[in-house]
Scaffold this active site. Sequence first.
Site, PDB file in Angstrom:
ATOM      1  N   MET A 159      -5.706 -63.147 -47.325  1.00 38.84           N
ATOM      2  CA  MET A 159      -5.766 -63.590 -45.927  1.00 38.84           C
ATOM      3  C   MET A 159      -4.519 -63.173 -45.153  1.00 38.84           C
ATOM      4  O   MET A 159      -4.606 -62.542 -44.098  1.00 38.84           O
ATOM      5  CB  MET A 159      -5.926 -65.118 -45.850  1.00 38.84           C
ATOM      6  CG  MET A 159      -7.303 -65.610 -46.185  1.00 38.84           C
ATOM      7  SD  MET A 159      -8.617 -64.863 -45.203  1.00 38.84           S
ATOM      8  CE  MET A 159      -8.436 -65.690 -43.647  1.00 38.84           C
ATOM      9  N   ASP A 207       6.674 -62.094 -48.486  1.00 38.52           N
ATOM     10  CA  ASP A 207       6.105 -62.714 -49.681  1.00 38.52           C
ATOM     11  C   ASP A 207       7.242 -62.868 -50.690  1.00 38.52           C
ATOM     12  O   ASP A 207       8.293 -62.247 -50.548  1.00 38.52           O
ATOM     13  CB  ASP A 207       4.976 -61.844 -50.264  1.00 38.52           C
ATOM     14  CG  ASP A 207       4.045 -62.643 -51.164  1.00 38.52           C
ATOM     15  OD1 ASP A 207       2.941 -63.003 -50.715  1.00 38.52           O
ATOM     16  OD2 ASP A 207       4.435 -62.936 -52.317  1.00 38.52           O
ATOM     17  N   VAL A 217       0.213 -69.268 -47.228  1.00 37.09           N
ATOM     18  CA  VAL A 217       0.485 -69.421 -48.672  1.00 37.09           C
ATOM     19  C   VAL A 217      -0.637 -70.280 -49.273  1.00 37.09           C
ATOM     20  O   VAL A 217      -1.425 -70.876 -48.540  1.00 37.09           O
ATOM     21  CB  VAL A 217       1.884 -70.045 -48.927  1.00 37.09           C
ATOM     22  CG1 VAL A 217       2.977 -69.192 -48.297  1.00 37.09           C
ATOM     23  CG2 VAL A 217       1.966 -71.488 -48.443  1.00 37.09           C
ATOM     24  N   LYS A 223       3.504 -75.698 -49.093  1.00 38.80           N
ATOM     25  CA  LYS A 223       3.593 -75.429 -47.654  1.00 38.80           C
ATOM     26  C   LYS A 223       4.800 -76.167 -47.057  1.00 38.80           C
ATOM     27  O   LYS A 223       5.554 -75.603 -46.259  1.00 38.80           O
ATOM     28  CB  LYS A 223       2.296 -75.832 -46.945  1.00 38.80           C
ATOM     29  CG  LYS A 223       1.121 -74.891 -47.263  1.00 38.80           C
ATOM     30  CD  LYS A 223      -0.152 -75.310 -46.544  1.00 38.80           C
ATOM     31  CE  LYS A 223      -1.377 -74.534 -46.975  1.00 38.80           C
ATOM     32  NZ  LYS A 223      -1.447 -73.144 -46.537  1.00 38.80           N
ATOM     33  N   SER A 242      -7.144 -73.830 -44.591  1.00 39.24           N
ATOM     34  CA  SER A 242      -8.563 -73.988 -44.300  1.00 39.24           C
ATOM     35  C   SER A 242      -8.995 -75.420 -44.555  1.00 39.24           C
ATOM     36  O   SER A 242     -10.136 -75.773 -44.299  1.00 39.24           O
ATOM     37  CB  SER A 242      -9.381 -73.043 -45.179  1.00 39.24           C
ATOM     38  OG  SER A 242      -9.041 -73.251 -46.530  1.00 39.24           O
ATOM     39  N   HIS A 299      -6.741 -70.832 -37.968  1.00 36.61           N
ATOM     40  CA  HIS A 299      -7.542 -70.644 -39.178  1.00 36.61           C
ATOM     41  C   HIS A 299      -8.473 -69.447 -39.011  1.00 36.61           C
ATOM     42  O   HIS A 299      -9.446 -69.501 -38.281  1.00 36.61           O
ATOM     43  CB  HIS A 299      -8.328 -71.924 -39.488  1.00 36.61           C
ATOM     44  CG  HIS A 299      -9.169 -71.785 -40.716  1.00 36.61           C
ATOM     45  ND1 HIS A 299     -10.414 -72.355 -40.849  1.00 36.61           N
ATOM     46  CD2 HIS A 299      -8.945 -71.106 -41.876  1.00 36.61           C
ATOM     47  CE1 HIS A 299     -10.909 -72.031 -42.027  1.00 36.61           C
ATOM     48  NE2 HIS A 299     -10.043 -71.276 -42.662  1.00 36.61           N
ATOM     49  N   ASN A 335     -15.504 -74.993 -42.261  1.00 41.51           N
ATOM     50  CA  ASN A 335     -15.502 -75.280 -43.705  1.00 41.51           C
ATOM     51  C   ASN A 335     -16.196 -76.596 -44.022  1.00 41.51           C
ATOM     52  O   ASN A 335     -16.837 -76.743 -45.056  1.00 41.51           O
ATOM     53  CB  ASN A 335     -14.073 -75.297 -44.249  1.00 41.51           C
ATOM     54  CG  ASN A 335     -13.611 -73.896 -44.583  1.00 41.51           C
ATOM     55  OD1 ASN A 335     -14.385 -72.959 -44.486  1.00 41.51           O
ATOM     56  ND2 ASN A 335     -12.375 -73.740 -44.961  1.00 41.51           N
TER      57      ASN A 335
END
Length: 697
Positions: free
Chosen positions: A334, A353, A406, A413, A435, A456, A506
């Site tokens: 993502m 990253d 992440v 987070k 999400s 999102h 979702n």
Amino acid sequence: MESHILDVLAGRVLEFGPKPAASSAYRHFKLTRDADGVAWLLFDRDGASANTLSAEVLTEFDTVLAALESERPTGLVIRSAKTSGFIAGADVNEFRGASDPAVVEVQIARAHAVIDWLEAVKFPTVAVIHGFCLGGGLEVALACQSRIAISDARFGFPEVMLGLHPGLGGTARFTELVNPTQAMTLMLTGRTIDARRAKSLGLVDAVTEERHVRNAVKDAVFGRLKRAKPGFLNTVLNAGPVRGFLASRMRSEAAKAASPEHYPAPYGLIDLWEKHGGNKAAMLAAEKSSFAHLMVTPTAQNLIRVFFLRDQMKKHAGSENKIKHVHVIGAGAMGGDIAAWCANRGFRATLADMKPEPIAGAIKRAADLFGKIIRKRAEVRDALDRLIPDLDGEGVRNADLIIEAVPEKLELKQKVYAGLEPRMKAGAILATNTSSIPLQDLRTTLAKPERLLGLHFFNPVSRLQLVEVVSHDGTDPQLLKEALAFVGAIDRLPLPVKSSPGFVVNRALTPYMLEAMVMLDADVDKTVIDAAAEKFGMPMGPIELADQVGLDICLAVGDMLRSKFGDLLPPTPAWLRDKVAKGELGRKTGKGFYVWKDGKAGKTRPESAAGPDAEMIDRLILPMSNVCVACLREGIVDNADMVDGAMIFGTGYAPFRGGPLNYARTRGVENVATALRKLAAKFGGRFTPDAGWDTFR
């Protein structure tokens, strides 16, 4: 109006022939004549940024043609005075709510008469085309004797996206002029082509630059321009026996993409050409009736509704984007794809990253994506230059927007936020791509929780247009406005939602996927479950979707939502945990429910398996509508249309049904509630109709 004529917005001045007088006898057109006696007709639809064909415009065009017939100019040039392009097609507003094919046919016959007259005038006619020339606009151009394209022109018939086929004579004129197999393919897919391709197909006679337009027009009017003529092959391909063979091939191709009961337009177009190809008069007459009958189908009316939903959602974005530099943390599937998409849309995107490998993988995926979607090599290079690997995370200091992508673990987070918050510049937005985790839980460790919101995205980022823009009670309204504008600036559709477990999409998709797993537990074959959803019109079944999303993500979202909503959701089977523990995560590991090869799921249905029935379809589909009504009732989204838009643009929910709430409205709210009560009696309380149905209209 004068300002349109000197329009330099597109980085150039358009060649409009002699300067028109400040006042015009017409509302939507300006007519002048040059020294050679050539009439220049500029189409400049009043009060609009793009030209579209409405009944009023066509009536005025008819009046213009009558005046020209009596004046007999040396020739006629038709041009758009809008920088956006020639004509973007018909005015879709006039299609809404059509219910009587006879009424539509009368209206379309009037429009046909105008285009037929344009084709029949006794002096040379030339369409000069820049920018978009789509649908009805291309049909106007096809009725001219010559077509000159500026090199930036794009041509296409997008009517199929609205559940229709061309309706202003295009089906007959296009298949007569251009190799009918290629003409039909363009009409059946709705794809656009550029000026060079249009020239090679024989759709346009010349491609030129703006500065050469006057000379090209003279050549066309005085017979010096070599016109594209249909070759012998066209005659052969339009002949009866060959048409029959080609039409059956086209039908089987069309069936791979959509069924006739859900999407009748492609099949209507193939029938039209098979019956009447090569006989222009008969095809023009039959086109009117075919178009009128398609216009009143639920498919066309729902797809037209979806067309306006997209516009409505775009309006949420506003136009004042202030963000220039985006910093993405987490270069997984993502995060990497979000950064790539931002770079593609002209933003500076730094990608951070913990390890270099994911960043390298993300850059490689970005190069593949840019190669597919960007036409010019230099622009691919520029986009890659804007995507900057940032192992040390230095981009945080200058970024206007930081997107955290992440893994879905609250502690992880919060740890990331603790490290980056002190380094963020004043006024920067901190957005999470979570999400599932409610923002209320994420903001607890922040010094400035007002700058936190959710962006999102949906997978694949380059294809799914929705972005849920999530706010919590304390989100700064100005930053929320900036986030919505940013989503518009990257050509995505923003849905403002209040933070709540699973947000909208979702939360609605989870019961769909978990119910499928309950069916698997009851020994229903996975291919039959997927076939049930596809029969309803979903782009893919829930089992294949779970593999696409990743079983680890499905499990995490399922667990989180069950912890909040309990038995309103189907139980998560123990064997799903085992699969995830074994590393069988779906497409990304090559094996989940299906074995994946080259990005495709290997599917074979056992001979003994019975096909899907109506109850199975309801078990999968109705819980989505039920959750959508609950989201409305709880105020997570404040508008039923936006919920439908979210499900169509975020999940691909059957567009021809107009969204889960529109489907419920069409089927009948009482019918849906009764069906849910029956399912609840048979399978359990998770199907209980939401209280929101009592007030939903």
